[in-house]
Design a protein around this motif. Structure first.
Motif, PDB file in Angstrom:
ATOM      1  N   ASP A 113      -7.598   5.142  -2.087  1.00  0.00           N
ATOM      2  CA  ASP A 113      -6.589   5.351  -1.626  1.00  0.00           C
ATOM      3  C   ASP A 113      -6.023   3.288  -1.942  1.00  0.00           C
ATOM      4  O   ASP A 113      -6.499   3.438  -2.698  1.00  0.00           O
ATOM      5  CB  ASP A 113      -5.672   4.442   0.150  1.00  0.00           C
ATOM      6  N   ASP A 114      -5.521   2.243  -1.725  1.00  0.00           N
ATOM      7  CA  ASP A 114      -4.503   1.291  -2.193  1.00  0.00           C
ATOM      8  C   ASP A 114      -5.843  -0.257  -1.945  1.00  0.00           C
ATOM      9  O   ASP A 114      -6.157  -0.856  -2.778  1.00  0.00           O
ATOM     10  CB  ASP A 114      -3.835   0.164  -2.217  1.00  0.00           C
ATOM     11  N   TYR A 162       0.469  -1.275   0.020  1.00  0.00           N
ATOM     12  CA  TYR A 162       0.301   0.378   0.366  1.00  0.00           C
ATOM     13  C   TYR A 162       1.381   1.350   0.289  1.00  0.00           C
ATOM     14  O   TYR A 162       2.298   1.048   0.658  1.00  0.00           O
ATOM     15  CB  TYR A 162      -0.994   0.392   1.132  1.00  0.00           C
ATOM     16  N   GLY A 163       0.200   2.159   0.000  1.00  0.00           N
ATOM     17  CA  GLY A 163       1.055   3.241   0.500  1.00  0.00           C
ATOM     18  C   GLY A 163       2.110   3.806  -0.890  1.00  0.00           C
ATOM     19  O   GLY A 163       3.057   4.306  -0.803  1.00  0.00           O
ATOM     20  N   TYR A 173      -2.871   5.462   8.195  1.00  0.00           N
ATOM     21  CA  TYR A 173      -3.660   6.975   7.728  1.00  0.00           C
ATOM     22  C   TYR A 173      -2.335   7.629   8.519  1.00  0.00           C
ATOM     23  O   TYR A 173      -1.769   8.884   8.596  1.00  0.00           O
ATOM     24  CB  TYR A 173      -4.860   7.518   7.934  1.00  0.00           C
ATOM     25  N   TYR A 231       0.863   8.366   4.518  1.00  0.00           N
ATOM     26  CA  TYR A 231      -0.255   9.738   4.611  1.00  0.00           C
ATOM     27  C   TYR A 231      -0.592  11.140   5.434  1.00  0.00           C
ATOM     28  O   TYR A 231      -0.965  11.462   5.410  1.00  0.00           O
ATOM     29  CB  TYR A 231      -1.238   8.013   5.074  1.00  0.00           C
ATOM     30  N   THR A 285      -6.827   0.776   9.170  1.00  0.00           N
ATOM     31  CA  THR A 285      -6.875   1.755   8.359  1.00  0.00           C
ATOM     32  C   THR A 285      -6.318   3.451   8.760  1.00  0.00           C
ATOM     33  O   THR A 285      -5.149   3.727   8.546  1.00  0.00           O
ATOM     34  CB  THR A 285      -7.900   1.780   7.502  1.00  0.00           C
ATOM     35  N   TYR A 287      -8.663  14.073   5.394  1.00  0.00           N
ATOM     36  CA  TYR A 287      -8.179  14.111   3.706  1.00  0.00           C
ATOM     37  C   TYR A 287      -8.242  16.025   3.987  1.00  0.00           C
ATOM     38  O   TYR A 287      -9.173  16.530   3.556  1.00  0.00           O
ATOM     39  CB  TYR A 287      -8.624  14.041   3.067  1.00  0.00           C
TER      40      TYR A 287
END
Length: 408
Positions: A310-311, A257-258, A332, A337, A328, A301
């Motif tokens: 996101d992924d 991810y990311g 984050y 993130y 999550t 956000y």
């Protein structure tokens, strides 16, 4: 043997082409195997000129390494990046280099004692292995095969069992043991048929929360089969170049991810038949797997985009308190993130044993009653908690003003 089929049906032995080219490059400098990279000059002072001259790369992933970490360098070659990383992680960290080329491993090991003495510690270990098979230590396998030479089909089958046993009982790089995997212009040298396994191996060895930082050569167009059958271009990091978006997609498909581009060369390093080849560095994180439980958390956000995905398919609306699960929320709250997200904790901590499953991909907004900073359970002896101001306003914890205080 790893082969890549061409349009005319002929097969290029990719591993042999790479092995031959880099064996020669360990003995004599090959300028065409690298593009200009700026390294921290202070970290190069302990290295002999021979290692600096015979380093072949297209980026410096070591600049993303941190003190105290355990690092794995894929395709470590003469060891330059490993020795740089050794200084960065310090004596409490560790660095592993993996390469399948005997001459390159010899070059790296030849200077290890002297370099370690100059640095002040010895935390580097070099392994002989294939980066798409990080469980198998080829030096251990060779030692077994010297005792039991392969001369028959039965012996060959036994050698496969021996290799499987070594992966299982004495893995070269253990699962969940590495903080950061780095690589400098090596992944493109692996045959396309082995790349899915290679990314799976990178994922396997990383700890949860660990990351990969890969510098490699990418192309802006697909590389045609005719170029893929050219041994010199393949071993020279051209024919096996990833299409830019496909390098990022490979990390995503492996479960990372990311995924982000952290560096991209503006001007192409080389142009072949109109195709641009350039250096690009990508960073990706491991750790999005696991249960999703509701701890009454939200994230906001910041922007500037109106919405982002996101992924895992979470859609975040700019400025909205999006309800997320605890996993999550924790993700984050960390790179990459953290700088783009405002984490909003619950008004009261949730007992993990009592947390309910939660799907935060629904785009649900968090109920403000679950995250109000001033909403706390009354504490024994806390007379001000939840006191009321005139007009029915709740007092926040630590508020200096109340009807009995006479301060306003």
């Amino acid at each position: 043997m790893t082969e890549s089929p061409g349009a005319n049906g002929e097969l290029l032995d990719v591993e042999q082409a790479v092995r031959d080219r880099y064996s020669a490059a360990s003995q004599q400098v090959e300028p065409q195997l690298c593009c200009a990279v700026s390294y921290n000059a202070d970290l190069l002072k302990v290295l002999p000129q021979e290692l600096i001259d015979r380093d072949y790369g297209c980026g410096d992933p070591s600049r993303y390494v941190q003190r105290g970490e355990t690092v794995l360098d894929l395709g470590s070659g003469g060891g330059k990046i490993c020795y740089i990383a050794s200084q960065v992680v310090g004596p409490e960290g560790a660095v592993h280099g993996v390469d399948m080329n005997d001459e390159m491993l010899s070059l790296a090991r030849t200077h290890q004692a002297d370099i370690s003495q100059r640095i002040g510690w010895d935390n580097v270990e070099f392994h002989k292995g294939r980066i798409q098979d990080l469980g198998l230590d080829l030096e251990q396998l060779e030692a077994r095969l010297q005792q039991q030479p392969v001369a028959t089909a039965a012996a060959w089958l036994q050698s496969q069992s021996t290799a499987a046993e070594l992966r299982r009982k004495q893995p070269m790089i253990a699962s969940d043991s590495i903080d950061v995997v780095i690589s400098n212009c090596v992944l493109n040298l692996v045959s396309p048929e082995d790349r899915r396994q290679m990314f799976a191996e990178i994922f396997r060895v990383l700890k949860r929360g660990g990351r990969a930082v890969i510098s490699d050569i990418v192309s802006d167009e697909p590389v045609p089969d005719a170029l893929r059958q050219n041994a010199e271009l393949w071993s020279g990091c051209i024919s096996g170049a990833f299409l830019e978006r496909e390098l990022l997609q490979a990390f995503e498909e492996a479960g990372f991810y990311g995924v982000e581009i952290v560096e991209r060369q503006a001007e192409p390093w080389m142009v072949v038949e109109g195709i641009e080849f350039r250096s690009m560095s990508v960073r990706a994180f491991k750790g999005k797997q696991g249960p999703c439980d509701d701890h009454h958390q939200a994230v906001i956000y910041k922007g500037p985009w109106k919405r982002v995905t996101d992924d895992d398919g979470h859609v975040l609306e700019r400025g909205a308190p999006m309800a997320v699960c605890d996993k999550t929320f924790q993700i984050y709250s960390r790179p990459p993130y953290a700088g783009q997200i405002i984490p909003v904790p619950p008004s009261r901590p949730i007992d993990p044993a009592a947390a309910l499953p939660f799907d935060c991909r629904t785009g649900e907004l968090r109920d403000p009653q679950q995250t109000k900073a001033g909403k706390q359970e009354p504490q024994p002896g806390d007379k001000k908690q939840n006191a009321q101001k005139p007009g029915g306003l709740n007092l926040l914890p630590g508020d200096c003003c109340g009807p009995q205080d006479g301060c306003c």
